[in-house]
Design an enzyme around this catalytic site. Structure first.
Site, PDB file in Angstrom:
ATOM      1  N   ASN A 277      -5.832   1.640   9.353  1.00  0.00           N
ATOM      2  CA  ASN A 277      -5.955   2.833   8.510  1.00  0.00           C
ATOM      3  C   ASN A 277      -7.014   3.722   9.137  1.00  0.00           C
ATOM      4  O   ASN A 277      -7.402   3.513  10.294  1.00  0.00           O
ATOM      5  CB  ASN A 277      -6.254   2.445   7.050  1.00  0.00           C
TER       6      ASN A 277
ATOM      7  N   ASN B 199      -6.290  -8.241   0.803  1.00  0.00           N
ATOM      8  CA  ASN B 199      -6.607  -7.691   2.118  1.00  0.00           C
ATOM      9  C   ASN B 199      -7.748  -6.691   2.069  1.00  0.00           C
ATOM     10  O   ASN B 199      -8.045  -6.116   1.028  1.00  0.00           O
ATOM     11  CB  ASN B 199      -5.363  -7.016   2.676  1.00  0.00           C
TER      12      ASN B 199
ATOM     13  N   LYS C 253     -28.850 -13.089  -8.428  1.00  0.00           N
ATOM     14  CA  LYS C 253     -29.490 -11.913  -9.018  1.00  0.00           C
ATOM     15  C   LYS C 253     -28.462 -10.805  -9.251  1.00  0.00           C
ATOM     16  O   LYS C 253     -27.454 -10.746  -8.562  1.00  0.00           O
ATOM     17  CB  LYS C 253     -30.590 -11.396  -8.089  1.00  0.00           C
TER      18      LYS C 253
ATOM     19  N   TYR D  96       0.875   3.059   7.610  1.00  0.00           N
ATOM     20  CA  TYR D  96      -0.303   2.761   8.431  1.00  0.00           C
ATOM     21  C   TYR D  96      -0.129   3.351   9.821  1.00  0.00           C
ATOM     22  O   TYR D  96       0.981   3.643  10.267  1.00  0.00           O
ATOM     23  CB  TYR D  96      -0.492   1.242   8.549  1.00  0.00           C
TER      24      TYR D  96
ATOM     25  N   MET E 250       1.181   6.858   2.100  1.00  0.00           N
ATOM     26  CA  MET E 250       0.935   6.854   3.542  1.00  0.00           C
ATOM     27  C   MET E 250      -0.545   7.108   3.818  1.00  0.00           C
ATOM     28  O   MET E 250      -1.253   7.725   3.024  1.00  0.00           O
ATOM     29  CB  MET E 250       1.786   7.937   4.229  1.00  0.00           C
TER      30      MET E 250
ATOM     31  N   ASP F 137      -3.676   8.363   1.465  1.00  0.00           N
ATOM     32  CA  ASP F 137      -4.856   7.494   1.399  1.00  0.00           C
ATOM     33  C   ASP F 137      -5.725   7.714   2.629  1.00  0.00           C
ATOM     34  O   ASP F 137      -5.267   7.537   3.762  1.00  0.00           O
ATOM     35  CB  ASP F 137      -4.395   6.035   1.324  1.00  0.00           C
TER      36      ASP F 137
ATOM     37  N   ASN G  35      -8.821   6.151   2.921  1.00  0.00           N
ATOM     38  CA  ASN G  35      -9.664   4.965   3.119  1.00  0.00           C
ATOM     39  C   ASN G  35     -11.146   5.294   3.319  1.00  0.00           C
ATOM     40  O   ASN G  35     -11.836   4.668   4.126  1.00  0.00           O
ATOM     41  CB  ASN G  35      -9.127   4.106   4.269  1.00  0.00           C
TER      42      ASN G  35
ATOM     43  N   GLU H 219      -6.053   9.583  -2.299  1.00  0.00           N
ATOM     44  CA  GLU H 219      -6.790   8.320  -2.479  1.00  0.00           C
ATOM     45  C   GLU H 219      -7.985   8.180  -1.550  1.00  0.00           C
ATOM     46  O   GLU H 219      -7.888   8.467  -0.357  1.00  0.00           O
ATOM     47  CB  GLU H 219      -5.813   7.157  -2.259  1.00  0.00           C
TER      48      GLU H 219
ATOM     49  N   GLU I 150     -11.073   0.881  -5.093  1.00  0.00           N
ATOM     50  CA  GLU I 150     -10.736  -0.430  -4.514  1.00  0.00           C
ATOM     51  C   GLU I 150     -11.925  -1.063  -3.811  1.00  0.00           C
ATOM     52  O   GLU I 150     -11.919  -2.267  -3.556  1.00  0.00           O
ATOM     53  CB  GLU I 150      -9.552  -0.307  -3.541  1.00  0.00           C
TER      54      GLU I 150
ATOM     55  N   ASP J  67      -9.865  -3.768  -7.757  1.00  0.00           N
ATOM     56  CA  ASP J  67      -8.999  -4.915  -7.441  1.00  0.00           C
ATOM     57  C   ASP J  67      -9.666  -6.176  -7.982  1.00  0.00           C
ATOM     58  O   ASP J  67     -10.679  -6.620  -7.447  1.00  0.00           O
ATOM     59  CB  ASP J  67      -8.827  -4.988  -5.915  1.00  0.00           C
TER      60      ASP J  67
ATOM     61  N   HIS K  51      -5.593  -2.045  -6.593  1.00  0.00           N
ATOM     62  CA  HIS K  51      -5.346  -2.252  -5.171  1.00  0.00           C
ATOM     63  C   HIS K  51      -4.906  -3.698  -4.942  1.00  0.00           C
ATOM     64  O   HIS K  51      -5.197  -4.576  -5.738  1.00  0.00           O
ATOM     65  CB  HIS K  51      -6.666  -1.989  -4.427  1.00  0.00           C
TER      66      HIS K  51
ATOM     67  N   GLU L 162      -0.240  -1.766  -6.973  1.00  0.00           N
ATOM     68  CA  GLU L 162       0.154  -1.470  -5.597  1.00  0.00           C
ATOM     69  C   GLU L 162       1.171  -2.511  -5.108  1.00  0.00           C
ATOM     70  O   GLU L 162       1.258  -3.609  -5.659  1.00  0.00           O
ATOM     71  CB  GLU L 162      -1.096  -1.503  -4.698  1.00  0.00           C
ATOM     72  N   SER L 163       1.931  -2.180  -4.087  1.00  0.00           N
ATOM     73  CA  SER L 163       2.852  -3.137  -3.468  1.00  0.00           C
ATOM     74  C   SER L 163       2.900  -2.881  -1.966  1.00  0.00           C
ATOM     75  O   SER L 163       2.906  -1.733  -1.527  1.00  0.00           O
ATOM     76  CB  SER L 163       4.251  -2.957  -4.071  1.00  0.00           C
ATOM     77  N   TYR L 164       2.917  -3.968  -1.179  1.00  0.00           N
ATOM     78  CA  TYR L 164       3.027  -3.849   0.285  1.00  0.00           C
ATOM     79  C   TYR L 164       4.328  -4.496   0.733  1.00  0.00           C
ATOM     80  O   TYR L 164       4.347  -5.693   1.017  1.00  0.00           O
ATOM     81  CB  TYR L 164       1.882  -4.579   0.988  1.00  0.00           C
TER      82      TYR L 164
HETATM   83 MG    MG Z   1      -6.431   2.425  -0.424  1.00  0.00          MG
END
Ligand code: MG
Length: 390
Positions: free
Chosen positions: A19, A51, A95, A150, A177, A215, A217, A241, A267, A294, A324, A343-345
C-alpha cells in the site's frame, strides 16, 4: 471453568503487494489455540491477528499466555463463560497508555476466548453476542466490500480493472483501492495518476462514486490530504480512508471542515481511549464518517465493547463502525452487535482473510453460518492451519 492449555504458532501471510506505506512481503500472523474445560465439557477456541501488524510471539510467550494459564472463568447462564476476567488477568501489571503492539497479542487471545465461550454455549458467536448484548437482535446478513487495489510490481490500470472485475463477479458491488502510493512522485503528478486510476475504476462501476472507496494508509500530510480531497470531491466517493496519520487528530478536524463526503479511519487506533481521542478531537461527523477499529488488533472484543459504549455516549451509532481486517471475528461482531458492515479481502491475506466457504456474497452482503463459535471450522484453508495447533 478453567483454561487448561494454550498453544501458539507463527504463520506467514506474506505477499508481494504494497500500500502507500508498507509492503507485505514479510508479514506474519500469530495463531493461538486456547482450551477451556468445565467438568466433562471442553472447547478449544482459536485466535489470530489480522494483517498489518506482525506476529506477537515474544509478548505472548513472556507475558500474556503465562498470565492466562490456569485462569478461572466465571460461567455464563448461556453455557459459556464471561471472558472479561480473563482479559483483566492478561492486563495485570500493564500500565495504561503506550499501547504499542501488546493490544495485538491480547487481541489474539481474546478472539480465542470468545470462540471457546460460544462453542461451550453451542451458539455461533454472532448469536451469542446478540443474545448477551443486543436484546437478541442479530442482523440477517452483513454489508461487506471488496478491499484490494494494492500496488504490485508491474500492475497498471488494465490489471487494476481486471482485479475489480473479478470482485464484481464474486458478488461485491462496492470495492476499495489504494491511492497515494506512487513512490517519490511530486504531488501533482501522483494526483493526476491516481485520478486516472480512480476514473478507470469508476467507469467499471457505472460512474457511481458510492460504490468506490479509496485508501491512503495514513501516508499524507495535511497539504496533500486537502489537495486530494478537493480533487476527489466531485466524484462523491463512498469514503476517503486514512488520508492522514491515524494519531494526528487535529489535521483530521481540518480536513473534515473542507471535505464534504465521508472520511474513514481508525484501523490503527488500538484502545478505547485512543478511539475516544479521535472522537473528541478528530472533528469527525457522526452522520457520515466511518470508524474502522479492528477488534483483533486492539485488545479484542472485551475492549471493543467499551469502545461501542464510548461511541454511544458521544452520539455515534454502532452502524458507523465498519471494522478493518476482513476476518470472521469482526464479521460475527458486525452481525451480532449491529455494526455498519465489515471489510473483506477476496484475494489477499489468505488464509486469515475471508469468511466461511459456503457463504456466497450477494450484492455486497453475506449471511452467517450456523456453526458454533466464530466459524473457523467452516473455512477449510484457515482451519487447516488451526487444526495443526489443536
Ligand atoms: Mg485501510
Amino acid at each position: 471453568m478453567k483454561i487448561t492449555r494454550i498453544r501458539q504458532a507463527v504463520s506467514p501471510i506474506s505477499s508481494a503487494i504494497a500500500n502507500a506505506y508498507i509492503d507485505f512481503s514479510k508479514m506474519t500472523a500469530s495463531v493461538v489455540a486456547v482450551t477451556v474445560e468445565d467438568g466433562g465439557r471442553s472447547a478449544t477456541g482459536f485466535g489470530f491477528n489480522s494483517n498489518g501488524r506482525y506476529a506477537q510471539e515474544g509478548l505472548l510467550r513472556e507475558r500474556f499466555i503465562p498470565r492466562l494459564e490456569g485462569c478461572a472463568l466465571p460461567p455464563h447462564a448461556d453455557g459459556g463463560f464471561d471472558p472479561a476476567p480473563a482479559w483483566a488477568a492478561m492486563m495485570k501489571n500493564e500500565k495504561p497508555g503506550g499501547h504499542g503492539e501488546r493490544s495485538v497479542a491480547v487481541g489474539v487471545l481474546d478472539m480465542a476466548l470468545w470462540d471457546a465461550t460460544a462453542k461451550l454455549a453451542n451458539k455461533p458467536l454472532w448469536k451469542l453476542l446478540a443474545d448477551r448484548f443486543n436484546g437478541g437482535e442479530a442482523d440477517p446478513s452483513a454489508w461487506i466490500y471488496a478491499a484490494g487495489g494494492y500496488y504490485y510490481p508491474g500492475k497498471g490500470v488494465g490489471e487494476l480493472l481486471e482485479e475489480m472485475r473479478r470482485y464484481l463477479g464474486l458478488g461485491y458491488s462496492v470495492v476499495k483501492m489504494k491511492i497515494g502510493g506512487a513512490p517519490g512522485t511530486p504531488l501533482k503528478d501522483a494526483l493526476r495518476e491516481d485520478i486516472t486510476r480512480i476514473e478507470a475504476v469508476l467507469g467499471l462501476l457505472g460512474g457511481d462514486g458510492s460504490r468506490l472507496c479509496v485508501d491512503v494508509n495514513g501516508r499524507f500530510g495535511l497539504h496533500a490530504a486537502l489537495a486530494y480531497g478537493a480533487a476527489l470531491t466531485p466524484y462523491g466517493l463512498r469514503w476517503y480512508e486514512e488520508p492522514l496519520d491515524p494519531l494526528d487528530f487535529s489535521t483530521h478536524a481540518t480536513l473534515a471542515e473542507h471535505y464534504p463526503h465521508p472520511i474513514a479511519t481508525g484501523e490503527n487506533l488500538f484502545s478505547m481511549v485512543d478511539a475516544r481521542n479521535l472522537i473528541r478531537h478528530g472533528g469527525l461527523r457522526p452522520d457520515r464518517d466511518v470508524l474502522q477499529f479492528d477488534p483483533a488488533l486492539s485488545y479484542g472484543l472485551v475492549e471493543y465493547l467499551r469502545t461501542l459504549d464510548m461511541l454511544r455516549a458521544h452520539g455515534w451509532s454502532p452502524r458507523r463502525c465498519v471494522p478493518h481486517g476482513g476476518h470472521q471475528f469482526a464479521l460475527n461482531i458486525a452481525v451480532g452487535l449491529g455494526l455498519g458492515g465489515n471489510e473483506s479481502y477476496p484475494e489477499v491475506f489468505a488464509p486469515f482473510g475471508g469468511f466461511a466457504d459456503d457463504t456466497p456474497v450477494q450484492d455486497s452482503r453475506i449471511s452467517m453460518p450456523n456453526a458454533p463459535g466464530i466459524g473457523f471450522e467452516r473455512k477449510n484453508d484457515l482451519y487447516a492451519v488451526m487444526r495443526r495447533l489443536a
